[in-house]
Design a protein around this motif. Structure first.
Motif, PDB file in Angstrom:
ATOM      1  N   TYR A  50       0.773  -1.379  -0.010  1.00 40.41           N
ATOM      2  CA  TYR A  50       0.029   0.085   0.154  1.00 40.41           C
ATOM      3  C   TYR A  50       0.731   1.414  -0.239  1.00 40.41           C
ATOM      4  CZ  TYR A  50      -2.838   3.882   1.670  1.00 40.41           C
ATOM      5  OH  TYR A  50      -3.455   5.153   1.746  1.00 40.41           O
ATOM      6  N   ASN A  51       1.934   1.265   0.850  1.00 37.59           N
ATOM      7  CA  ASN A  51       2.760   2.563   1.001  1.00 37.59           C
ATOM      8  C   ASN A  51       3.541   2.472  -0.444  1.00 37.59           C
ATOM      9  OD1 ASN A  51       2.049   3.273   3.621  1.00 37.59           O
ATOM     10  ND2 ASN A  51       3.598   1.665   4.204  1.00 37.59           N
ATOM     11  N   ILE A  52       3.829   1.494  -1.172  1.00 40.19           N
ATOM     12  CA  ILE A  52       4.405   1.833  -2.459  1.00 40.19           C
ATOM     13  C   ILE A  52       3.683   2.276  -3.463  1.00 40.19           C
ATOM     14  CG2 ILE A  52       5.711   0.411  -4.386  1.00 40.19           C
ATOM     15  CD1 ILE A  52       6.719  -1.487  -2.021  1.00 40.19           C
ATOM     16  N   ILE A  53       2.183   1.803  -3.398  1.00 40.35           N
ATOM     17  CA  ILE A  53       1.599   2.273  -4.732  1.00 40.35           C
ATOM     18  C   ILE A  53       0.969   3.672  -4.342  1.00 40.35           C
ATOM     19  CG2 ILE A  53       0.922  -0.060  -5.159  1.00 40.35           C
ATOM     20  CD1 ILE A  53      -1.935   0.524  -3.844  1.00 40.35           C
ATOM     21  N   GLU A  54       0.897   4.155  -3.073  1.00 43.21           N
ATOM     22  CA  GLU A  54       0.353   5.317  -2.769  1.00 43.21           C
ATOM     23  C   GLU A  54       1.658   6.288  -3.181  1.00 43.21           C
ATOM     24  OE1 GLU A  54      -2.880   6.788  -1.662  1.00 43.21           O
ATOM     25  OE2 GLU A  54      -2.722   5.256  -3.053  1.00 43.21           O
ATOM     26  N   ARG A  55       3.007   6.097  -2.725  1.00 45.10           N
ATOM     27  CA  ARG A  55       3.967   6.940  -2.841  1.00 45.10           C
ATOM     28  C   ARG A  55       4.447   7.021  -4.499  1.00 45.10           C
ATOM     29  NH1 ARG A  55       8.713   3.770   0.157  1.00 45.10           N
ATOM     30  NH2 ARG A  55       9.876   5.334  -1.109  1.00 45.10           N
ATOM     31  N   LEU A  56       4.281   5.781  -5.053  1.00 47.94           N
ATOM     32  CA  LEU A  56       4.141   5.939  -6.720  1.00 47.94           C
ATOM     33  C   LEU A  56       3.153   6.914  -7.206  1.00 47.94           C
ATOM     34  CD1 LEU A  56       5.508   5.089  -9.464  1.00 47.94           C
ATOM     35  CD2 LEU A  56       3.939   3.026  -9.192  1.00 47.94           C
ATOM     36  N   ARG A  57       1.878   6.879  -6.871  1.00 49.21           N
ATOM     37  CA  ARG A  57       1.003   7.670  -7.174  1.00 49.21           C
ATOM     38  C   ARG A  57       1.358   8.930  -6.831  1.00 49.21           C
ATOM     39  NH1 ARG A  57      -4.107   9.945  -5.572  1.00 49.21           N
ATOM     40  NH2 ARG A  57      -3.595   9.827  -3.530  1.00 49.21           N
ATOM     41  N   VAL A  58       1.847   9.447  -6.041  1.00 45.87           N
ATOM     42  CA  VAL A  58       2.312  10.958  -5.632  1.00 45.87           C
ATOM     43  C   VAL A  58       3.390  11.388  -6.605  1.00 45.87           C
ATOM     44  CG1 VAL A  58       3.355  12.370  -3.830  1.00 45.87           C
ATOM     45  CG2 VAL A  58       1.473  10.884  -3.443  1.00 45.87           C
TER      46      VAL A  58
END
Length: 501
Positions: free
Chosen positions: A209-217
């Motif tokens: 979850y943290n990875i995909i949200e950081r990538l989104r940002v």
């Protein structure tokens, strides 16, 4: 008059593909003297241009005046980095491989249809169920303007991202990708919780979850005007790193192991493969000016109201519509729809139920649908309505909740398609063709199997609202051997209609 020899591709053909190849020659090249064998075709002509020969889809190359020239289709298929030894037909060349999409159209058949209908360069094309944009891409490759509509916001996003990529230098995308990766490690995500983050946290391990949200940002920050392309690439692998079973059409908790490589490694591999295909195709056809567009719209409503279409008429329509009581393919996209903030959980469910061909029936809509069915409020043609009644009369007490709804859902499907036929008809020029690749399906009610001849029933619906039937051409569907093989469409038909007035 000289002989021209054309070779078939090396990969295995379905019988209909070679038939379409011969029809390409007859229609596009106006050839009647044709000699065929297993490996090649010889034609006689005195006035065939190389430009028309280059358009051929089902031929690998041709020999003219002692020179062997590969067709555009052969060059594009060869350029695909995923194909390997090129013994299998490639459907992921150019931008087609950016995102998997259930029920995706075969790009070759789109080009083949354009050829057998002899659609000219510069024509305007409409796809009322455009999905991930295969028809729009192929019309762009054919120097036509492709416009599409769909009710799925992810489908529209994928389609427009493909069109954008066709007109973007690969080097520019590489630069943005490198900037996204460079800022990823230092990107901080917000602690703000909402309906989107709550749902995603429930369906992803914390680290993922943290990875995909950081990538989104990072994509929002560094993707620029091309951020949709990077979001689509990430969306295509999103489910593989979730707690949702990747191979299941329904939303079920994961039992299979996670991939051996990290999400960001997979994202890089995905980008590298996409960029290689894009660069290879651009080396062949150059940058393709984005003339077409996909628009979020319900094709049951008048196309003349779509602002982006400017009320203009189309020269041709091509689509692969959903079939009756289709599987809930949108469930496979649920995580992407929510991660991209297109829809929340409740909106996804409502969208699924509202799609043409959906097998989902919300409780609050059931009573109204029953009324419409019993009174034939859509005025379906007698033969189609009789078929729906026959399904209803075959129900037994042993049929469960879902089977009890099948006759109503079939009635709703044909009513929805009737509305679509009216909408598309009003959007086409006089005598313009409408080609539909329609899948056959089946159901079992009261212990009796019903093979649903969807193309024939749709033909009856189309005729009832003023279309002229030109042809029904059988297609052998690709056989499936995976988890969904029992639900796969085994037969398809190319249904060709003409606007009659």
């Amino acid at each position: 008059m000289s002989d021209i020899k054309l070779h078939w591709h090396n990969h295995k053909y379905f019988p209909y593909e070679k038939e379409l190849g011969i029809r390409e020659l007859k229609t596009l090249l106006s050839v009647t003297d044709i000699i065929c064998n297993d490996k090649s075709v010889t034609i006689k002509s005195s006035a065939i241009t190389e430009k028309k020969l280059d358009r051929l889809v089902y031929f690998s190359d041709y020999i003219k005046d002692g020179c062997t020239v590969e067709t555009l289709q052969r060059r594009l298929e060869k350029s695909c980095s995923i194909t390997g030894n090129h013994k299998k037909q490639s459907t992921r060349y150019s931008v087609h491989g950016i995102h998997e999409y259930k029920g995706k159209f075969n790009p070759q058949i789109v080009r083949g249809i354009l050829n057998i209908l002899n659609i000219k360069e510069g024509s305007k094309l409409l796809d009322p169920f455009c999905g991930s944009g295969t028809t729009l891409v192929e019309s762009t490759h054919s120097n036509m303007e492709g416009y599409g509509t769909d009710m799925n916001p992810l489908a529209i996003y994928i389609s427009n991202s493909k069109l954008l990529a066709l007109n973007t230098k690969a080097s520019i995308l590489l630069e943005h990708f490198q900037n996204i990766f460079a800022t990823f490690d230092t990107t901080v995500i917000s602690n703000h919780e909402d309906e989107y983050t709550e749902y995603l946290r429930d369906w992803f391990p914390e680290d993922n979850y943290n990875i995909i949200e950081r990538l989104r940002v990072s994509i929002l920050k560094e993707g620029g005007e091309y951020k949709s392309i990077f979001f689509v690439l990430a969306s295509d692998i999103l489910r593989d790193y979730s707690l949702q079973e990747p191979a299941d059409l329904r939303i079920r908790r994961r039992k299979s192991p996670f991939p051996d490589i990290s999400f960001m490694e997979a994202f890089k591999i995905k980008f590298d493969n996409f960029l290689a295909n894009l660069l290879a195709s651009q080396n062949i056809v150059g940058l393709m000016n984005q003339k077409g567009l996909a628009t979020l719209w319900d094709s049951r409503e008048s196309m003349l109201k779509v602002d982006t279409l400017d009320g203009s008429k189309f020269d041709v329509a091509i689509t692969s519509p959903p079939y009756a009581t289709a599987l809930p393919y949108i469930d496979t996209q649920r995580l992407s729809l929510i991660w991209l903030r297109f829809l929340d959980k409740k909106e996804v469910k409502n969208l699924e139920a509202s799609l043409t061909g959906s097998r989902e029936l919300l409780t609050k809509a059931r009573k109204e649908l029953q009324h419409n069915f019993l009174n034939n409020t859509s005025n379906l043609t007698k033969s189609v309505y009789k078929y729906c009644l026959e399904l209803n009369e075959s129900l037994s007490e042993d049929d469960g909740f879902r089977r009890q709804a099948v006759p109503y859902l079939m009635y709703r499907y044909f009513s929805d398609m009737q509305a679509m036929f009216i909408s598309v008809k009003n959007s086409l020029k006089l005598n313009a063709p409408f080609a539909l690749v329609v899948g056959h399906n089946h159901t079992t009610l009261g212990g009796k199997r019903f093979d649903v001849d969807t193309p024939e029933l749709l033909k009856e619906v189309a005729l009832s609202v003023g279309w002229k039937h030109q042809e029904s051409f059988p297609l052998q569907a690709y056989h499936r051997y995976d988890l969904h093989s029992k639900n796969a469409v085994k037969h398809e038909t190319l249904l060709i209609l003409r606007k009659n007035d």
